[in-house]
Design a protein around this motif. Structure first.
Motif: not given
Length: 234
Positions: A24-30, A195-200, A204-205
């Motif tokens: 799920a974390g990886i998908l949020f980054v994508i 900022g949104r990419i940083a949040w994603g 993931a982390v």
């Protein structure tokens, strides 16, 4: 004599289920990195972005991530099965499913509805058609359902963090970062694209930390003390 009890240890199902968090974390980054972000949502450029393949793939990634998070809570429930905190993890899973379902309804409209509107706007070279898309995106009913879904997602994340904190078998802080980040899912939509990419990336982390913690076997084996008593005389 000390005899090992049959205390439950995390089974393979719980370990495998924990990887739902990491995926799920990886998908949020994508989602955050790939989705096109056009500042002015009333232009043909915006309409064209709605028709792009990356727009669809990014939002489908978000939908899949929202499905996987409650599955992870279900794995947490299995991880804590037989403990006083199983019910808290079960509540997190149930509330998480409801929250994700409500939120996904909004994402689905963005994936399919905006794509159709964008295609027509581009074909007709009529930027005013974007007003239709923005009308249903900002419709009070749609926004209310979306907001309620996000609130429930936050509540579920907090409940999961509470279950982990009190479990005694998982590191106390391992679910806190994910809970904090999911609780800020609504305000992060107003951040600029970086900022949104940083949040994603932080999601993931945090999700991978919880996955790694749940995949380990730290359940202590309880021991039952028994004593030999002299037999009574016949």
């Amino acid at each position: 004599m000390s005899v090992p009890s049959l205390a439950s240890r995390p089974d393979n199902r719980a370990r495998r289920g924990a990887f739902a968090f990491a995926l799920a974390g990886i998908l949020f980054v994508i989602y955050e990195a790939a989705a096109p972000r056009v500042a002015d949502q009333t232009t043909l450029d915006s309409a064209e972005s709605w028709t792009s393949l990356v727009w669809s793939l990014a939002h489908i990634a978000a939908i899949a991530g929202l499905v996987l998070i409650p599955l992870g809570y279900g794995a947490l429930r299995d991880r804590l099965r037989g403990t006083p905190h199983e019910s808290t993890a079960a509540a997190a899973a149930t509330i998480g499913y409801i929250g994700s379902a409500l939120t996904i309804s909004y994402y689905g409209a963005e994936v399919y509805g905006l794509k159709a509107i964008g295609q027509r706007a581009v074909a007709d070279q009529d930027a005013t058609l974007t007003e239709v898309g923005n009308a249903f995106r900002y419709d009070p009913t749609a926004m209310s359902v979306f907001a309620i879904g996000l609130v429930l997602i936050a509540v579920a994340a907090v409940l999961a963090a509470v279950a982990v904190w009190r479990s005694g078998t998982l590191q106390r802080w391992s679910a806190v970062p994910l809970a904090v980040l999911l609780a800020t899912m609504l305000p992060q939509y107003f951040l600029p694209h970086p900022g949104r990419i940083a949040w994603g990336a932080m999601v993931a982390v945090a999700a991978m930390w919880l996955t790694a913690e749940m995949a380990q076997d730290r359940t202590p084996t309880a021991r039952v003390e028994t004593t030999h008593r002299p037999r009574s005389a016949a």
